[in-house]
Design a protein around this motif. Sequence first.
Motif, PDB file in Angstrom:
ATOM      1  N   ILE A  33       0.842  -1.187   0.000  1.00 55.98           N
ATOM      2  CA  ILE A  33       0.000   0.000   0.000  1.00 55.98           C
ATOM      3  C   ILE A  33       0.884   1.246   0.000  1.00 55.98           C
ATOM      4  CG2 ILE A  33      -0.191  -0.030   2.529  1.00 55.98           C
ATOM      5  CD1 ILE A  33      -3.069   1.002   2.239  1.00 55.98           C
ATOM      6  N   ASP A  34       0.545   2.212  -0.826  1.00 55.00           N
ATOM      7  CA  ASP A  34       1.273   3.480  -0.905  1.00 55.00           C
ATOM      8  C   ASP A  34       2.777   3.279  -1.074  1.00 55.00           C
ATOM      9  OD1 ASP A  34      -1.106   4.775  -0.667  1.00 55.00           O
ATOM     10  OD2 ASP A  34      -0.816   5.400   1.415  1.00 55.00           O
ATOM     11  N   GLY A  35       3.167   2.271  -1.848  1.00 52.94           N
ATOM     12  CA  GLY A  35       4.583   2.017  -2.099  1.00 52.94           C
ATOM     13  C   GLY A  35       5.293   1.309  -0.957  1.00 52.94           C
ATOM     14  N   LEU A  36       4.575   0.917   0.059  1.00 53.15           N
ATOM     15  CA  LEU A  36       5.168   0.223   1.208  1.00 53.15           C
ATOM     16  C   LEU A  36       4.735  -1.244   1.207  1.00 53.15           C
ATOM     17  CD1 LEU A  36       4.449   2.875   3.990  1.00 53.15           C
ATOM     18  CD2 LEU A  36       6.611   2.509   2.797  1.00 53.15           C
ATOM     19  N   ARG A  37       5.632  -2.086   1.688  1.00 48.20           N
ATOM     20  CA  ARG A  37       5.293  -3.509   1.868  1.00 48.20           C
ATOM     21  C   ARG A  37       5.274  -3.761   3.377  1.00 48.20           C
ATOM     22  NH1 ARG A  37       4.646  -7.983  -0.997  1.00 48.20           N
ATOM     23  NH2 ARG A  37       5.364 -10.009  -0.227  1.00 48.20           N
ATOM     24  N   ILE A  38       4.070  -3.910   3.916  1.00 51.00           N
ATOM     25  CA  ILE A  38       3.883  -3.941   5.372  1.00 51.00           C
ATOM     26  C   ILE A  38       3.506  -5.344   5.823  1.00 51.00           C
ATOM     27  CG2 ILE A  38       2.556  -2.983   7.288  1.00 51.00           C
ATOM     28  CD1 ILE A  38       2.097  -0.490   5.625  1.00 51.00           C
ATOM     29  N   PRO A  39       4.281  -5.946   6.750  1.00 50.56           N
ATOM     30  CA  PRO A  39       3.919  -7.260   7.284  1.00 50.56           C
ATOM     31  C   PRO A  39       2.576  -7.203   8.013  1.00 50.56           C
ATOM     32  CG  PRO A  39       6.175  -6.668   7.874  1.00 50.56           C
ATOM     33  CD  PRO A  39       5.535  -5.439   7.327  1.00 50.56           C
ATOM     34  N   VAL A  40       1.816  -8.274   7.905  1.00 57.31           N
ATOM     35  CA  VAL A  40       0.507  -8.365   8.547  1.00 57.31           C
ATOM     36  C   VAL A  40       0.491  -9.571   9.487  1.00 57.31           C
ATOM     37  CG1 VAL A  40      -1.978  -8.633   8.212  1.00 57.31           C
ATOM     38  CG2 VAL A  40      -0.633  -7.289   6.571  1.00 57.31           C
ATOM     39  N   HIS A  41       0.209  -9.304  10.749  1.00 56.70           N
ATOM     40  CA  HIS A  41       0.006 -10.353  11.750  1.00 56.70           C
ATOM     41  C   HIS A  41      -1.482 -10.397  12.081  1.00 56.70           C
ATOM     42  CE1 HIS A  41       4.401 -10.564  12.724  1.00 56.70           C
ATOM     43  NE2 HIS A  41       4.341  -9.307  12.290  1.00 56.70           N
ATOM     44  N   ARG A  42      -1.993 -11.576  12.368  1.00 56.31           N
ATOM     45  CA  ARG A  42      -3.433 -11.724  12.613  1.00 56.31           C
ATOM     46  C   ARG A  42      -3.682 -12.453  13.930  1.00 56.31           C
ATOM     47  NH1 ARG A  42      -6.154 -10.598   7.882  1.00 56.31           N
ATOM     48  NH2 ARG A  42      -4.812 -10.422   6.035  1.00 56.31           N
ATOM     49  N   ALA A  43      -4.677 -11.965  14.651  1.00 57.39           N
ATOM     50  CA  ALA A  43      -5.064 -12.583  15.918  1.00 57.39           C
ATOM     51  C   ALA A  43      -6.533 -12.293  16.160  1.00 57.39           C
ATOM     52  CB  ALA A  43      -4.213 -12.036  17.066  1.00 57.39           C
ATOM     53  N   GLY A  44      -7.101 -12.969  17.140  1.00 56.42           N
ATOM     54  CA  GLY A  44      -8.462 -12.645  17.556  1.00 56.42           C
ATOM     55  C   GLY A  44      -8.472 -11.444  18.470  1.00 56.42           C
ATOM     56  N   CYS A  45      -7.400 -11.280  19.238  1.00 53.17           N
ATOM     57  CA  CYS A  45      -7.258 -10.158  20.165  1.00 53.17           C
ATOM     58  C   CYS A  45      -5.797  -9.754  20.242  1.00 53.17           C
ATOM     59  CB  CYS A  45      -7.765 -10.542  21.559  1.00 53.17           C
ATOM     60  SG  CYS A  45      -7.443  -9.316  22.847  1.00 53.17           S
ATOM     61  N   VAL A  46      -5.549  -8.451  20.179  1.00 54.72           N
ATOM     62  CA  VAL A  46      -4.209  -7.914  20.386  1.00 54.72           C
ATOM     63  C   VAL A  46      -4.198  -7.201  21.730  1.00 54.72           C
ATOM     64  CG1 VAL A  46      -2.473  -6.267  19.610  1.00 54.72           C
ATOM     65  CG2 VAL A  46      -3.682  -7.680  17.942  1.00 54.72           C
ATOM     66  N   VAL A  47      -3.292  -7.597  22.605  1.00 53.92           N
ATOM     67  CA  VAL A  47      -3.093  -6.930  23.887  1.00 53.92           C
ATOM     68  C   VAL A  47      -1.882  -6.026  23.744  1.00 53.92           C
ATOM     69  CG1 VAL A  47      -2.589  -7.226  26.343  1.00 53.92           C
ATOM     70  CG2 VAL A  47      -4.072  -8.861  25.169  1.00 53.92           C
ATOM     71  N   ILE A  48      -2.072  -4.722  23.980  1.00 55.43           N
ATOM     72  CA  ILE A  48      -0.978  -3.755  23.890  1.00 55.43           C
ATOM     73  C   ILE A  48      -0.410  -3.544  25.284  1.00 55.43           C
ATOM     74  CG2 ILE A  48      -0.304  -1.433  23.201  1.00 55.43           C
ATOM     75  CD1 ILE A  48      -2.680  -1.378  21.318  1.00 55.43           C
ATOM     76  N   GLY A  49       0.758  -4.136  25.552  1.00 56.15           N
ATOM     77  CA  GLY A  49       1.395  -4.015  26.856  1.00 56.15           C
ATOM     78  C   GLY A  49       1.681  -5.371  27.461  1.00 56.15           C
ATOM     79  N   SER A  50       2.895  -5.529  27.994  1.00 53.50           N
ATOM     80  CA  SER A  50       3.313  -6.819  28.557  1.00 53.50           C
ATOM     81  C   SER A  50       3.527  -6.724  30.068  1.00 53.50           C
ATOM     82  CB  SER A  50       4.607  -7.296  27.884  1.00 53.50           C
ATOM     83  OG  SER A  50       5.652  -6.344  28.083  1.00 53.50           O
ATOM     84  N   GLY A  51       2.815  -5.810  30.726  1.00 52.24           N
ATOM     85  CA  GLY A  51       2.875  -5.730  32.178  1.00 52.24           C
ATOM     86  C   GLY A  51       1.926  -6.719  32.823  1.00 52.24           C
ATOM     87  N   ALA A  52       1.742  -6.561  34.128  1.00 54.90           N
ATOM     88  CA  ALA A  52       0.942  -7.526  34.875  1.00 54.90           C
ATOM     89  C   ALA A  52      -0.498  -7.567  34.394  1.00 54.90           C
ATOM     90  CB  ALA A  52       1.006  -7.196  36.365  1.00 54.90           C
ATOM     91  N   SER A  67      -7.777 -16.387  20.566  1.00 55.74           N
ATOM     92  CA  SER A  67      -6.550 -16.265  19.778  1.00 55.74           C
ATOM     93  C   SER A  67      -5.911 -14.935  20.149  1.00 55.74           C
ATOM     94  CB  SER A  67      -6.892 -16.308  18.283  1.00 55.74           C
ATOM     95  OG  SER A  67      -5.817 -15.838  17.504  1.00 55.74           O
ATOM     96  N   VAL A  68      -4.763 -14.983  20.842  1.00 56.36           N
ATOM     97  CA  VAL A  68      -4.215 -13.780  21.474  1.00 56.36           C
ATOM     98  C   VAL A  68      -2.792 -13.514  20.996  1.00 56.36           C
ATOM     99  CG1 VAL A  68      -3.850 -12.581  23.659  1.00 56.36           C
ATOM    100  CG2 VAL A  68      -5.508 -14.442  23.543  1.00 56.36           C
ATOM    101  N   ALA A  69      -2.487 -12.242  20.761  1.00 56.69           N
ATOM    102  CA  ALA A  69      -1.117 -11.791  20.534  1.00 56.69           C
ATOM    103  C   ALA A  69      -0.851 -10.612  21.466  1.00 56.69           C
ATOM    104  CB  ALA A  69      -0.904 -11.375  19.093  1.00 56.69           C
ATOM    105  N   VAL A  70       0.315 -10.593  22.091  1.00 59.50           N
ATOM    106  CA  VAL A  70       0.735  -9.496  22.968  1.00 59.50           C
ATOM    107  C   VAL A  70       1.823  -8.719  22.260  1.00 59.50           C
ATOM    108  CG1 VAL A  70       1.762  -8.876  25.190  1.00 59.50           C
ATOM    109  CG2 VAL A  70       0.169 -10.803  25.050  1.00 59.50           C
ATOM    110  N   ILE A  71       1.653  -7.393  22.152  1.00 58.22           N
ATOM    111  CA  ILE A  71       2.716  -6.558  21.594  1.00 58.22           C
ATOM    112  C   ILE A  71       3.247  -5.641  22.689  1.00 58.22           C
ATOM    113  CG2 ILE A  71       1.711  -6.671  19.292  1.00 58.22           C
ATOM    114  CD1 ILE A  71       0.815  -3.768  19.613  1.00 58.22           C
TER     115      ILE A  71
END
Length: 701
Positions: A33-52, A67-71
């Motif tokens: 898109i727009d001259g960029l090649r951007i990786p795509v990751h897929r999950a049911g839920c993305v959690v932003i933050g790896s704290g408690a 289906s969970v991914a933590v970033i």
Amino acid sequence: MDASVPQNILDALTDVDMPTLPPERPAADHLDIDGLRIPVHRAGCVVIGSGAAGLRAAVELHRRGGSVAVISQSAWGGTSACSGSDKQTLHTANTSARGDDFLAMARAIRSGGAMDEDTAYVEAVGSPRMMASLQYLGLPLPQDPLGGTLRYKTDHDEAGRATSCGPRTSRLMVQVLAREAISLGIALHNQTTAARLLVEDTDAGARVQGVLTFRTRDRSGDNPYGLALFLAPVVVLAAGGPGELYRDSVYPNGCFGALGLALEAGLRLTNLTESQFGIGTRREGFPWNLSGTYVQVIPHIYSVDSEGQEHHFLADYYRSTQELASNVFRKGYQWPFHATRMLGFGSSLVDLAIWRETAAGRRVFMDFNRNPLPVPGDAPFSLERLDGDVAAYLGTAGAIQGTPIERLRHMNPLAIELYRRYKVDIASEPLEFAVNNQHMNGGIEVDTWGRTNVPGIYAVGEAAGTHGVTRPGGAALNAGQVFGTRVAEHIAASGAATRPASGQPAAVVKTALSEITALIRPGSPHDIEGVRAEIQARMSDCAGMICDPATVARAGAEARALAASIGAKGISISRSAEASRAVQWHQMALASEAVLAALDHFITAGGGSRGARAIRDPEGQALPLARTLPLDAYRFRDERETDKREQIIVQRDKGGLLVASRDIRRFDESTRAFFERDWPASLTGRIFDLDRDGGPDDTRP
């Protein structure tokens, strides 16, 4: 605790090693898109933050089939993993002796006002489950010989509901939850910074589609900023608080939180006027809160001027040596600044005195090898001459040794060990400290299931505005665990996160990319360092624990102008690796504007002094007194009872920020559950209120 505790045990509770991250899962596909090649990751839920809080949500959702991914911007690098105090507190229902009354605990949690009463009850009744599950995962909470959890009193806590694993309690919580997440095979993506929440407007209303991020490892010739997409129909914001908002801060470096990210996505924020300020060591060295036994051993506190001259400045404030020493002690369980505790020669007069010394350009120190010097004309310090509550505590603890360092070594040797790990030996040298910003009690508005006003987006931990004006020490750790579990339960009940997202929401991605491109401008008059310095200086100097109406109004106008200027002219960067920081500092400019807008709204409407801040006013009803100093300049407004029953809501609109007040949600304590009547609602899932797809009641500002 005493010095007979073996060194290996002290080491285990001080040097808490975090688990090694597993190899990251590769991208599912790419978007061109727009001259960029951007990786795509897929999950049911993305959690932003790896704290408690974030890890709790991820673990509980995975266990329920999600289906969970933590970033994470920096795995194990946030406040949960890197912050603490002498014996960092976890506040839960008291399970020793006669147990606890959840209604009474809820009242204590919300006692400062401006907190939704149903939320307080949720935190109270959920706390035993939270604690038991952490113990099951291996959290070493201390017990008595018969299995009761050892307890003590903390700030804003008269019932003694606090417990602790030592200074690294929250890090140990992160450790056991991280181990569990790794063992469950949850996808963890490190060095991944959230740039934009992808919110799509549809005929049915707004709906989240995922997160656009910056990732160091994805930078390439056809993707110079390292952009990556994490597509998911559910996002949990667990990125902590806005630690970078203040210059005088005890947060670890690099804690940006999620307030600006949330504002850009149209989320409502609440209680931004409510923070915590207290004594601690500065972030330039080893940032740490100096509560609990650090001050309960009653060290000598003094300042040093530019000529190297020492000043026993607390003697100018307190009338006797006994009064001075007793209030230094009380900072242990009255740690956060509170306006009313400046009155009657109370413990927050210590905070005011330290704040004034620092503002005058003097450096302030604690000396654990000296007892407090006497107030001129009064008798020397003596453990025999202390206020009753202080004498009783030290006597019961057996802390009757001759010097503060000996008393600290007896009561909490871990407190000494901790600073030694960071090349500061408080047993041999004084410790420099100041009054710092420590916690945001406000945040993103959520309901009792953690839902925000945008369907599919939840918030937990310090990112969520679940606290009121004050809270018992350690209640934030409890809240993050309770709501992490409830968010997971609600997401699982909805079925929204059972499988990874499909499709390519190109239109909303294109919009996010254009916003980032417009923000990053090589020729902009704004750069990262300049924006940082301006925001932090303004917040520390104008919106700290001492405020006045005119200064807050002026600061608010300046913050609004900066945010608008960045929006129009962008931020310059010198290399592509700085793109993520440019985006984050724009978000911090928005967060700063929002905090000051809420504070100005509160003060202009006649709001008074409470919790974190004293509102100076020459017509104010309250005047702190000092032994020798006139404090007329610190006369302040009293809090109004009506303000305890409201919260201030802030939301971003095309024309700027909308600010309004709403009544807190009430909780009818006379309501009683009845098993046969109420069981069907639990069995069928009606308790999750899935038909109302939107989080908190839609009381738009």
